[in-house]
Design a protein around this motif. Structure first.
Motif, PDB file in Angstrom:
ATOM      1  N   ALA A 172      33.541  27.036  48.151  1.00 20.51           N
ATOM      2  CA  ALA A 172      34.530  27.205  47.120  1.00 20.51           C
ATOM      3  C   ALA A 172      35.334  28.454  47.568  1.00 20.51           C
ATOM      4  O   ALA A 172      34.323  29.382  47.601  1.00 20.51           O
ATOM      5  CB  ALA A 172      34.153  27.194  45.898  1.00 20.51           C
ATOM      6  N   LEU A 173      36.442  28.839  47.569  1.00 21.30           N
ATOM      7  CA  LEU A 173      37.163  30.243  47.741  1.00 21.30           C
ATOM      8  C   LEU A 173      36.833  30.820  46.357  1.00 21.30           C
ATOM      9  O   LEU A 173      37.253  30.068  45.407  1.00 21.30           O
ATOM     10  CB  LEU A 173      38.247  29.900  48.341  1.00 21.30           C
ATOM     11  CG  LEU A 173      38.521  29.256  49.827  1.00 21.30           C
ATOM     12  CD1 LEU A 173      40.146  29.311  50.158  1.00 21.30           C
ATOM     13  CD2 LEU A 173      37.671  29.966  50.649  1.00 21.30           C
ATOM     14  N   ARG A 174      36.467  32.058  46.402  1.00 23.49           N
ATOM     15  CA  ARG A 174      36.758  32.861  45.184  1.00 23.49           C
ATOM     16  C   ARG A 174      37.963  33.379  45.123  1.00 23.49           C
ATOM     17  O   ARG A 174      38.357  34.389  45.924  1.00 23.49           O
ATOM     18  CB  ARG A 174      35.698  33.868  44.999  1.00 23.49           C
ATOM     19  CG  ARG A 174      35.674  34.922  43.817  1.00 23.49           C
ATOM     20  CD  ARG A 174      34.656  35.739  43.549  1.00 23.49           C
ATOM     21  NE  ARG A 174      35.050  36.677  42.542  1.00 23.49           N
ATOM     22  CZ  ARG A 174      34.204  37.469  42.059  1.00 23.49           C
ATOM     23  NH1 ARG A 174      33.003  37.702  42.900  1.00 23.49           N
ATOM     24  NH2 ARG A 174      34.483  38.470  41.085  1.00 23.49           N
ATOM     25  N   VAL A 175      38.870  33.074  44.269  1.00 20.22           N
ATOM     26  CA  VAL A 175      40.102  33.557  44.216  1.00 20.22           C
ATOM     27  C   VAL A 175      40.283  34.695  43.218  1.00 20.22           C
ATOM     28  O   VAL A 175      39.467  34.940  42.175  1.00 20.22           O
ATOM     29  CB  VAL A 175      41.302  32.418  43.794  1.00 20.22           C
ATOM     30  CG1 VAL A 175      41.312  31.192  45.015  1.00 20.22           C
ATOM     31  CG2 VAL A 175      40.949  32.024  42.359  1.00 20.22           C
ATOM     32  N   ASN A 194      40.914  45.024  42.889  1.00 22.21           N
ATOM     33  CA  ASN A 194      39.380  44.824  42.881  1.00 22.21           C
ATOM     34  C   ASN A 194      39.194  44.426  44.268  1.00 22.21           C
ATOM     35  O   ASN A 194      39.908  43.590  45.123  1.00 22.21           O
ATOM     36  CB  ASN A 194      38.976  44.331  41.801  1.00 22.21           C
ATOM     37  CG  ASN A 194      39.176  44.672  40.456  1.00 22.21           C
ATOM     38  OD1 ASN A 194      39.336  43.996  39.518  1.00 22.21           O
ATOM     39  ND2 ASN A 194      38.826  45.962  40.411  1.00 22.21           N
ATOM     40  N   LYS A 195      37.779  44.714  44.906  1.00 18.42           N
ATOM     41  CA  LYS A 195      37.594  44.230  46.015  1.00 18.42           C
ATOM     42  C   LYS A 195      37.126  42.708  46.149  1.00 18.42           C
ATOM     43  O   LYS A 195      36.949  42.191  47.127  1.00 18.42           O
ATOM     44  CB  LYS A 195      36.325  45.013  46.305  1.00 18.42           C
ATOM     45  CG  LYS A 195      34.944  44.875  45.730  1.00 18.42           C
ATOM     46  CD  LYS A 195      33.826  45.631  46.426  1.00 18.42           C
ATOM     47  CE  LYS A 195      32.567  45.152  45.519  1.00 18.42           C
ATOM     48  NZ  LYS A 195      31.376  45.804  45.667  1.00 18.42           N
ATOM     49  N   PHE A 196      37.196  42.125  44.754  1.00 15.97           N
ATOM     50  CA  PHE A 196      36.491  40.815  44.806  1.00 15.97           C
ATOM     51  C   PHE A 196      37.842  39.860  45.032  1.00 15.97           C
ATOM     52  O   PHE A 196      38.871  39.738  44.759  1.00 15.97           O
ATOM     53  CB  PHE A 196      36.000  40.574  43.438  1.00 15.97           C
ATOM     54  CG  PHE A 196      34.618  41.470  43.394  1.00 15.97           C
ATOM     55  CD1 PHE A 196      33.731  41.198  44.017  1.00 15.97           C
ATOM     56  CD2 PHE A 196      34.739  42.435  42.414  1.00 15.97           C
ATOM     57  CE1 PHE A 196      32.346  41.869  43.594  1.00 15.97           C
ATOM     58  CE2 PHE A 196      33.879  43.252  42.378  1.00 15.97           C
ATOM     59  CZ  PHE A 196      32.835  43.139  42.842  1.00 15.97           C
ATOM     60  N   GLY A 197      37.155  38.672  45.572  1.00 17.05           N
ATOM     61  CA  GLY A 197      38.020  37.442  45.771  1.00 17.05           C
ATOM     62  C   GLY A 197      39.116  37.558  46.651  1.00 17.05           C
ATOM     63  O   GLY A 197      39.491  38.377  47.325  1.00 17.05           O
TER      64      GLY A 197
END
Ligand code: LLP
Length: 438
Positions: A172-175, A194-197
């Protein structure tokens, strides 16, 4: 920081205390002799046997919270994956497993812990913005359920490792939906900065254009932050993601599950827990209509108020106008106050009935930032008195350290009238076991 008012230090605002609430729920409460109990076990009895400091957790709390969340999701096809990072003692993971949860893990170590706690590999999700090749290989060999992927380069590495092993990796891609969860900046994760997704547009392009033979896209993922109270950012993010799913569907890509992450806030300062009633009304219909399976990754909501850190008063001291209580626990056991300015209610284990004064409750470490609470009203304590630092079941023991060569404290689980040591106190020997004089 105005948005983080549920997070930052509060000194007993409005004189409100968590205790009436906890008493009502029977997890931590005083008996008629003003002695603090966890469920029906006396904290002092535990302290007499194991010494201080120690963490103590109520098993019933996990069960009750799991049920509250599950009730709110009734009607959805859902699965809860406990975010083990909040408290990863294998006994705690096992409680959630018995309740029906899978595990959301963030590292090789967390994956190992989840497996050791008996979580089947096909109920484990591996996340993390920086998965190493070693972690990816281990996860593929164990055939875990899902990789939550945070960049295209990570996707390519997973594909190549899966290919070498002759396996298919489910992804699953973390968007990153770019919504503001209104929480402490250190734990907000769903903003573009943020660095996430992966940004929605970029994620869409990856879903549409990737031709990777060892990757199977099965779902989509988000996690917008932690200690969130408002429904609105969840709603905004889920709507954006469901729109994306519609577009993907039109292009022939059918995703089966949407993971809406964790982040459900809890009361540290007499406020309110995340309102699952409102969630039920506003979010659940959206999710139901999606026709997808719904995943959640809560950590703190289950673990934070299950636990307390119990410490002993070593000394009392006055510097200028300040009254200090020097306790035998500090930032090495509970770093949240020092790191985030987080507020934890501190109460006596035996209430003396003496009049209250304001104290800074500090630890024995050699840092001015070593404190458990500032300006805390306490009935005048004496050396050897016990204190309970509440809401210490999440991000507490797991963030503890050996700084100043302190030995990590034991963890105790109270279960139906009995208490068990679920982790022993570290020993001097353990402090140096990986070192050799050369
Ligand atoms: N899923 C992902 C991808 C996460 O990064 C986190 C937490 C969770 C789920 C669980 O979030 P929860 O339901 O527990 O809010 N050390 C900080 C909290 C850091 C949270 C990190 N990620 C603290 O002490 O408040």
């Amino acid at each position: 920081m105005a948005d983080s008012q549920n997070y930052i230090s509060k000194s007993h605002q409005d004189g409100k205390s968590l205790l009436p609430l906890l008493a009502e729920q029977n997890y931590f409460h005083y008996n008629d002799n003003n002695e603090l109990f966890c469920e029906n076990v006396s904290i002092k009895t535990i302290a007499d046997e194991v010494g201080t400091p120690f963490f103590v957790y109520s098993k019933k709390y996990f069960t009750d919270k799991y049920q509250t969340m599950s009730r709110a999701l009734a009607g959805c096809d859902f699965k809860i994956f406990y975010a083990v990072k909040s408290n990863y003692n294998i006994n705690i993971i096992n409680i959630l497993r018995e309740l029906g949860a899978g595990a959301d893990v963030n590292s090789l170590g967390e994956m190992y812990r989840a497996l050791k706690a008996g979580v089947p590999a096909n109920e484990i999700l591996l996340g993390g913005v920086g998965k190493s090749a070693e972690e990816i290989k281990f996860a593929i060999e164990k055939d875990i359920f899902l990789f939550k992927v945070e960049s295209e380069s990570e996707l390519l590495l997973i594909n190549s490792i899966a290919n070498d092993l002759g396996k298919i990796a489910r992804v699953a891609l973390r968007v990153n939906p770019d919504v503001d969860p209104h929480t402490h900046p250190y734990i907000s994760t769903g903003l573009a900065e943020n660095k996430f997704g992966i940004a929605l547009k970029e994620a869409e392009a990856i879903y549409l254009n990737s031709r990777l033979s060892s990757i199977q896209f099965t779902g989509i993922d988000m996690h917008i932050g932690s200690q969130i109270f408002s429904i609105a950012p969840y709603k905004a993010a889920i709507e954006k993601i469901l729109n994306l799913c519609q577009r993907l569907k039109a292009a022939g890509i059918n995703l089966h599950h949407i993971d809406i992450g964790g982040g459900y806030g809890i009361e540290y300062a007499g406020g309110k827990d995340f309102e699952f009633d409102a969630f039920s009304k506003e979010i659940v219909p959206l999710l139901k209509n999606s026709g997808m399976k719904i995943f959640l990754e809560p950590g703190r909501y289950f673990s934070a108020n299950s636990g307390a850190l119990i410490a002993k008063v070593l000394y009392l001291k006055k510097n200028g106008d300040k009254n200090f209580v020097i306790a035998d626990a500090g930032m090495s056991e509970l770093i949240r106050p020092s790191l985030y300015g987080a507020y934890h209610e501190i109460v006596p284990v035996s209430s003396s009935g003496k009049s209250e004064k304001m104290y800074d409750v500090v630890g024995p470490l050699c840092e001015s930032g070593d404190f458990l609470g500032k300006d805390i009203p306490l009935a005048e304590p004496a050396p050897n008195d016990l204190l309970a630092i509440l809401s210490a079941g999440a991000y507490s023991m797991v963030m503890s350290s050996n700084y100043n060569a302190r030995m990590r404290p034991p963890e105790i689980l109270v279960d139906n009238g009995k208490w068990h040591i679920i982790r022993k106190r570290e020993s001097l020997m353990q402090l140096i076991q990986n070192e050799e004089l050369v």
